[in-house]
Motif scaffolding. Structure first.
Motif, PDB file in Angstrom:
ATOM      1  N   ARG A 112       0.827  -1.213   0.000  1.00  0.00           N
ATOM      2  CA  ARG A 112       0.000   0.000   0.000  1.00  0.00           C
ATOM      3  C   ARG A 112       0.861   1.264   0.000  1.00  0.00           C
ATOM      4  O   ARG A 112       0.567   2.215  -0.714  1.00  0.00           O
ATOM      5  N   LEU A 113       1.888   1.263   0.823  1.00  0.00           N
ATOM      6  CA  LEU A 113       2.759   2.446   0.884  1.00  0.00           C
ATOM      7  C   LEU A 113       3.542   2.632  -0.413  1.00  0.00           C
ATOM      8  O   LEU A 113       3.752   3.763  -0.860  1.00  0.00           O
ATOM      9  N   LEU A 114       3.976   1.539  -1.012  1.00  0.00           N
ATOM     10  CA  LEU A 114       4.669   1.640  -2.299  1.00  0.00           C
ATOM     11  C   LEU A 114       3.752   2.263  -3.348  1.00  0.00           C
ATOM     12  O   LEU A 114       4.160   3.155  -4.098  1.00  0.00           O
ATOM     13  N   LEU A 115       2.506   1.811  -3.382  1.00  0.00           N
ATOM     14  CA  LEU A 115       1.558   2.351  -4.365  1.00  0.00           C
ATOM     15  C   LEU A 115       1.192   3.802  -4.050  1.00  0.00           C
ATOM     16  O   LEU A 115       1.043   4.618  -4.960  1.00  0.00           O
ATOM     17  N   ARG A 116       1.062   4.131  -2.775  1.00  0.00           N
ATOM     18  CA  ARG A 116       0.758   5.510  -2.393  1.00  0.00           C
ATOM     19  C   ARG A 116       1.912   6.436  -2.796  1.00  0.00           C
ATOM     20  O   ARG A 116       1.694   7.518  -3.343  1.00  0.00           O
ATOM     21  N   GLY A 117       3.144   6.010  -2.544  1.00  0.00           N
ATOM     22  CA  GLY A 117       4.302   6.809  -2.940  1.00  0.00           C
ATOM     23  C   GLY A 117       4.391   6.956  -4.450  1.00  0.00           C
ATOM     24  O   GLY A 117       4.671   8.039  -4.960  1.00  0.00           O
ATOM     25  N   ALA A 118       4.138   5.871  -5.181  1.00  0.00           N
ATOM     26  CA  ALA A 118       4.168   5.925  -6.644  1.00  0.00           C
ATOM     27  C   ALA A 118       3.094   6.872  -7.159  1.00  0.00           C
ATOM     28  O   ALA A 118       3.333   7.655  -8.089  1.00  0.00           O
ATOM     29  N   GLY A 119       1.915   6.838  -6.552  1.00  0.00           N
ATOM     30  CA  GLY A 119       0.835   7.734  -6.956  1.00  0.00           C
ATOM     31  C   GLY A 119       1.188   9.186  -6.701  1.00  0.00           C
ATOM     32  O   GLY A 119       0.901  10.060  -7.531  1.00  0.00           O
ATOM     33  N   ALA A 120       1.815   9.462  -5.562  1.00  0.00           N
ATOM     34  CA  ALA A 120       2.210  10.836  -5.250  1.00  0.00           C
ATOM     35  C   ALA A 120       3.277  11.331  -6.220  1.00  0.00           C
ATOM     36  O   ALA A 120       3.242  12.482  -6.661  1.00  0.00           O
ATOM     37  N   LEU A 135      12.192   9.625 -11.610  1.00  0.00           N
ATOM     38  CA  LEU A 135      10.846   9.451 -11.075  1.00  0.00           C
ATOM     39  C   LEU A 135      10.066   8.380 -11.815  1.00  0.00           C
ATOM     40  O   LEU A 135       9.383   7.557 -11.192  1.00  0.00           O
ATOM     41  N   ASP A 136      10.157   8.365 -13.140  1.00  0.00           N
ATOM     42  CA  ASP A 136       9.437   7.346 -13.908  1.00  0.00           C
ATOM     43  C   ASP A 136       9.906   5.944 -13.529  1.00  0.00           C
ATOM     44  O   ASP A 136       9.098   5.034 -13.340  1.00  0.00           O
ATOM     45  N   GLY A 137      11.210   5.788 -13.394  1.00  0.00           N
ATOM     46  CA  GLY A 137      11.764   4.492 -12.995  1.00  0.00           C
ATOM     47  C   GLY A 137      11.329   4.079 -11.601  1.00  0.00           C
ATOM     48  O   GLY A 137      11.060   2.902 -11.345  1.00  0.00           O
ATOM     49  N   LEU A 138      11.232   5.044 -10.683  1.00  0.00           N
ATOM     50  CA  LEU A 138      10.797   4.735  -9.322  1.00  0.00           C
ATOM     51  C   LEU A 138       9.330   4.309  -9.286  1.00  0.00           C
ATOM     52  O   LEU A 138       8.957   3.412  -8.528  1.00  0.00           O
ATOM     53  N   VAL A 139       8.509   4.956 -10.097  1.00  0.00           N
ATOM     54  CA  VAL A 139       7.093   4.578 -10.158  1.00  0.00           C
ATOM     55  C   VAL A 139       6.976   3.138 -10.668  1.00  0.00           C
ATOM     56  O   VAL A 139       6.244   2.326 -10.096  1.00  0.00           O
ATOM     57  N   VAL A 140       7.709   2.809 -11.716  1.00  0.00           N
ATOM     58  CA  VAL A 140       7.692   1.439 -12.252  1.00  0.00           C
ATOM     59  C   VAL A 140       8.193   0.461 -11.190  1.00  0.00           C
ATOM     60  O   VAL A 140       7.568  -0.583 -10.942  1.00  0.00           O
ATOM     61  N   TRP A 141       9.315   0.785 -10.539  1.00  0.00           N
ATOM     62  CA  TRP A 141       9.872  -0.082  -9.487  1.00  0.00           C
ATOM     63  C   TRP A 141       8.842  -0.336  -8.385  1.00  0.00           C
ATOM     64  O   TRP A 141       8.619  -1.479  -7.976  1.00  0.00           O
ATOM     65  N   ALA A 142       8.223   0.738  -7.876  1.00  0.00           N
ATOM     66  CA  ALA A 142       7.278   0.617  -6.771  1.00  0.00           C
ATOM     67  C   ALA A 142       6.068  -0.225  -7.164  1.00  0.00           C
ATOM     68  O   ALA A 142       5.626  -1.093  -6.397  1.00  0.00           O
ATOM     69  N   ARG A 143       5.535   0.019  -8.352  1.00  0.00           N
ATOM     70  CA  ARG A 143       4.347  -0.735  -8.779  1.00  0.00           C
ATOM     71  C   ARG A 143       4.679  -2.207  -9.007  1.00  0.00           C
ATOM     72  O   ARG A 143       3.891  -3.084  -8.651  1.00  0.00           O
ATOM     73  N   GLU A 144       5.836  -2.471  -9.593  1.00  0.00           N
ATOM     74  CA  GLU A 144       6.226  -3.869  -9.823  1.00  0.00           C
ATOM     75  C   GLU A 144       6.470  -4.592  -8.506  1.00  0.00           C
ATOM     76  O   GLU A 144       6.057  -5.736  -8.337  1.00  0.00           O
TER      77      GLU A 144
END
Length: 171
Positions: A112-120, A135-144
């Motif tokens: 949940r926190l990974l997805l919340r951070g990726a969303g922010a 940032l794009d890479g971090l969003v992909v990392w967090a969602r995966e």
């Protein structure tokens, strides 16, 4: 004036102003250990760093499997940085806490926190690579990582799953 934690009349660690300051040693994931046990060195609180220093120190802590401590570095940045960047640093701290929870075995909370951070991060307006952060890479990392944790997956190794703040080739 010393701000070293000391027990109050109820045995709680407090600084000179009476604010809570837990002096218990902690492990690499920030979990409290019994008094007298040797823990890992804690991050000092309230340190003002440049964005470059923040990213470099947080990356070193993530690489060492200490995402809880990286979160504290990001927290200092959001508290001391310019207003327009505070949400960026908060989002990065959420990613670090998500990794912390996942490594501690709280898979649902970590995801949940990974997805919340990726969303922010995705909702932010900081540009493509503020302070060189991918940032794009971090969003992909967090969602995966969050997706891989679905359904009570195993506890993960924080160092093995640490993100690269500046991208795949960063050090």
């Amino acid at each position: 004036m010393s701000t070293a934690p000391r027990p109050d009349d109820r045995g709680r660690d407090r600084d000179e102003e009476g604010r809570a300051r837990n002096a218990r040693p902690r492990d690499g994931l920030g979990r409290p250990l019994p008094y007298g046990t040797e823990g890992v060195e804690r991050q000092p609180e309230g340190v003002t760093r440049t964005p470059e220093e923040t990213v470099a120190q947080a990356q070193a802590l993530l690489d060492a499997g200490r995402p809880f401590h990286a979160h504290e570095v990001f927290e200092d940045a959001w508290k001391s940085g310019p207003e327009e960047e505070r949400d960026l640093w908060k989002a990065l701290a959420q990613l670090a806490v998500g990794l912390t929870h996942s490594a501690r075995g709280n898979i649902t909370g970590g995801a949940r926190l990974l997805l919340r951070g990726a969303g922010a991060i995705g909702a932010g307006t900081w540009g493509e690579r503020p302070h060189g952060i991918d940032l794009d890479g971090l969003v992909v990392w967090a969602r995966e990582l969050a997706r891989s944790l679905e359904g009570d997956g195993p506890t993960i190794d924080a160092a093995e799953h640490a993100p690269r703040l500046r991208g795949a080739g960063s050090a």
